[in-house]
Design a protein around this motif. Sequence first.
Motif, PDB file in Angstrom:
ATOM      1  N   ALA A   1       0.811  -1.219   0.000  1.00 33.82           N
ATOM      2  CA  ALA A   1       0.000   0.000   0.000  1.00 33.82           C
ATOM      3  C   ALA A   1       0.843   1.267   0.000  1.00 33.82           C
ATOM      4  CB  ALA A   1      -0.950  -0.005   1.195  1.00 33.82           C
ATOM      5  N   GLU A   2       1.931   1.262   0.761  1.00 33.44           N
ATOM      6  CA  GLU A   2       2.730   2.487   0.844  1.00 33.44           C
ATOM      7  C   GLU A   2       3.311   2.856  -0.516  1.00 33.44           C
ATOM      8  OE1 GLU A   2       6.768   3.951   3.090  1.00 33.44           O
ATOM      9  OE2 GLU A   2       5.281   2.862   4.270  1.00 33.44           O
ATOM     10  N   ALA A   3       3.875   1.876  -1.208  1.00 33.84           N
ATOM     11  CA  ALA A   3       4.436   2.145  -2.530  1.00 33.84           C
ATOM     12  C   ALA A   3       3.348   2.607  -3.493  1.00 33.84           C
ATOM     13  CB  ALA A   3       5.130   0.899  -3.074  1.00 33.84           C
ATOM     14  N   ALA A   4       2.181   1.991  -3.412  1.00 28.78           N
ATOM     15  CA  ALA A   4       1.075   2.388  -4.280  1.00 28.78           C
ATOM     16  C   ALA A   4       0.647   3.822  -3.990  1.00 28.78           C
ATOM     17  CB  ALA A   4      -0.103   1.435  -4.099  1.00 28.78           C
ATOM     18  N   ARG A   5       0.583   4.180  -2.719  1.00 28.27           N
ATOM     19  CA  ARG A   5       0.174   5.542  -2.354  1.00 28.27           C
ATOM     20  C   ARG A   5       1.184   6.571  -2.850  1.00 28.27           C
ATOM     21  NH1 ARG A   5      -1.299   2.931   3.063  1.00 28.27           N
ATOM     22  NH2 ARG A   5      -3.579   2.773   2.998  1.00 28.27           N
ATOM     23  N   VAL A   6       2.465   6.243  -2.762  1.00 25.44           N
ATOM     24  CA  VAL A   6       3.481   7.177  -3.265  1.00 25.44           C
ATOM     25  C   VAL A   6       3.301   7.387  -4.766  1.00 25.44           C
ATOM     26  CG1 VAL A   6       5.954   7.521  -3.638  1.00 25.44           C
ATOM     27  CG2 VAL A   6       5.140   6.658  -1.439  1.00 25.44           C
ATOM     28  N   LEU A   7       3.053   6.303  -5.491  1.00 26.12           N
ATOM     29  CA  LEU A   7       2.826   6.416  -6.938  1.00 26.12           C
ATOM     30  C   LEU A   7       1.606   7.276  -7.241  1.00 26.12           C
ATOM     31  CD1 LEU A   7       3.539   2.742  -8.061  1.00 26.12           C
ATOM     32  CD2 LEU A   7       4.979   4.749  -8.450  1.00 26.12           C
TER      33      LEU A   7
ATOM     34  N   PRO B   1       0.319   4.657   8.195  1.00 25.51           N
ATOM     35  CA  PRO B   1       0.832   4.264   6.883  1.00 25.51           C
ATOM     36  C   PRO B   1       0.612   5.327   5.815  1.00 25.51           C
ATOM     37  CG  PRO B   1      -0.308   2.425   7.906  1.00 25.51           C
ATOM     38  CD  PRO B   1      -0.578   3.625   8.767  1.00 25.51           C
ATOM     39  N   GLU B   2      -0.508   6.033   5.868  1.00 24.13           N
ATOM     40  CA  GLU B   2      -0.758   7.097   4.891  1.00 24.13           C
ATOM     41  C   GLU B   2       0.198   8.256   5.101  1.00 24.13           C
ATOM     42  OE1 GLU B   2      -5.535   6.243   4.135  1.00 24.13           O
ATOM     43  OE2 GLU B   2      -4.914   7.711   5.656  1.00 24.13           O
ATOM     44  N   ARG B   3       0.487   8.575   6.347  1.00 23.39           N
ATOM     45  CA  ARG B   3       1.459   9.636   6.625  1.00 23.39           C
ATOM     46  C   ARG B   3       2.852   9.251   6.138  1.00 23.39           C
ATOM     47  NH1 ARG B   3       0.166  12.581  12.418  1.00 23.39           N
ATOM     48  NH2 ARG B   3      -1.926  13.305  11.838  1.00 23.39           N
ATOM     49  N   ARG B   4       3.201   8.000   6.293  1.00 25.10           N
ATOM     50  CA  ARG B   4       4.511   7.553   5.806  1.00 25.10           C
ATOM     51  C   ARG B   4       4.603   7.718   4.296  1.00 25.10           C
ATOM     52  NH1 ARG B   4       3.717   3.188   9.409  1.00 25.10           N
ATOM     53  NH2 ARG B   4       3.415   1.722   7.698  1.00 25.10           N
ATOM     54  N   ALA B   5       3.531   7.417   3.592  1.00 26.41           N
ATOM     55  CA  ALA B   5       3.539   7.570   2.135  1.00 26.41           C
ATOM     56  C   ALA B   5       3.745   9.029   1.739  1.00 26.41           C
ATOM     57  CB  ALA B   5       2.235   7.034   1.540  1.00 26.41           C
ATOM     58  N   VAL B   6       3.096   9.943   2.462  1.00 26.98           N
ATOM     59  CA  VAL B   6       3.286  11.365   2.175  1.00 26.98           C
ATOM     60  C   VAL B   6       4.754  11.747   2.358  1.00 26.98           C
ATOM     61  CG1 VAL B   6       2.754  13.709   2.967  1.00 26.98           C
ATOM     62  CG2 VAL B   6       0.915  12.027   2.716  1.00 26.98           C
TER      63      VAL B   6
ATOM     64  N   LEU C   1      -0.671  17.704   0.164  1.00 24.91           N
ATOM     65  CA  LEU C   1       0.072  16.729   0.962  1.00 24.91           C
ATOM     66  C   LEU C   1      -0.163  16.953   2.455  1.00 24.91           C
ATOM     67  CD1 LEU C   1       3.427  16.808  -1.018  1.00 24.91           C
ATOM     68  CD2 LEU C   1       1.854  14.869  -0.893  1.00 24.91           C
ATOM     69  N   ALA C   2      -0.183  18.223   2.867  1.00 18.06           N
ATOM     70  CA  ALA C   2      -0.412  18.528   4.282  1.00 18.06           C
ATOM     71  C   ALA C   2      -1.802  18.084   4.721  1.00 18.06           C
ATOM     72  CB  ALA C   2      -0.234  20.023   4.525  1.00 18.06           C
ATOM     73  N   ARG C   3      -2.791  18.252   3.860  1.00 15.81           N
ATOM     74  CA  ARG C   3      -4.157  17.845   4.205  1.00 15.81           C
ATOM     75  C   ARG C   3      -4.243  16.327   4.369  1.00 15.81           C
ATOM     76  NH1 ARG C   3      -6.359  19.645   0.076  1.00 15.81           N
ATOM     77  NH2 ARG C   3      -6.744  17.750  -1.113  1.00 15.81           N
ATOM     78  N   VAL C   4      -3.657  15.597   3.439  1.00 19.68           N
ATOM     79  CA  VAL C   4      -3.694  14.138   3.523  1.00 19.68           C
ATOM     80  C   VAL C   4      -2.904  13.658   4.742  1.00 19.68           C
ATOM     81  CG1 VAL C   4      -2.974  12.020   2.373  1.00 19.68           C
ATOM     82  CG2 VAL C   4      -4.033  13.843   1.055  1.00 19.68           C
ATOM     83  N   TYR C   5      -1.780  14.293   4.995  1.00 27.70           N
ATOM     84  CA  TYR C   5      -0.969  13.913   6.156  1.00 27.70           C
ATOM     85  C   TYR C   5      -1.738  14.162   7.445  1.00 27.70           C
ATOM     86  CZ  TYR C   5       2.828  13.913   9.563  1.00 27.70           C
ATOM     87  OH  TYR C   5       3.612  13.650  10.664  1.00 27.70           O
TER      88      TYR C   5
END
Length: 203
Positions: free
Chosen positions: A57-63, A85-90, A75-79
């Motif tokens: 999931a993390e790699a997919a979110r980064v893509l 895990p979503e914060r790590r992707a950001v 990015l700040a809103r999503v973070y």
Amino acid sequence: MTDTRTTAPELPAAARDWLDRALTEVAAAPPPGTGAALPVWERRFAEAGRRCGPPHAEAARVLLLRAARADTTALARVYRHGSGPERRAVLEALPHLVADDSAVPLVEDALRANDTALIAAALGPYAARHLDPHTWRHAVLKCLFTGVPVSAVHGLPDRARGDGELARMLADFAAERTAAGRAVPADLRQVLEYAAPTLGEES
């Protein structure tokens, strides 16, 4: 479209198909900040864990963030509203999307956390380029204090080299641990060798 065959080689076929479609959809959508209240890229970002599974999931979110060309505001809103895990992707996406220091507050927030995975994600190439010396030194110490391997600190040997203030902080930390009868982290000696080779050989 980003080639998921090279970025996610172990992704199951169904998940790969979903990600390929999602990346195409996101790349064709209006840029962040325009259009629908919840942009398509945010919907796909939220679905990535269920669609791709936790290992991918993390790699997919980064893509997805890269395909969306998300800016610092997005990015700040999503973070801010995201899970760990979503914060790590950001944080992982920052060096690909933000050229200036506008996202440093996100890194600083992650460094205040007790989540070791989040701390490690915060100390990638973006932090190496944009954290001020004081904050960066304390981030290195936090790694030692929380058990995050210093290998997570991008560019550590070059940035630590000859940093007398970092060497002093490390020596003080080691002395405090020794006085308290606690072990000195092995990683500390490695960083001390970068910062002050003579002190490193003596410790």
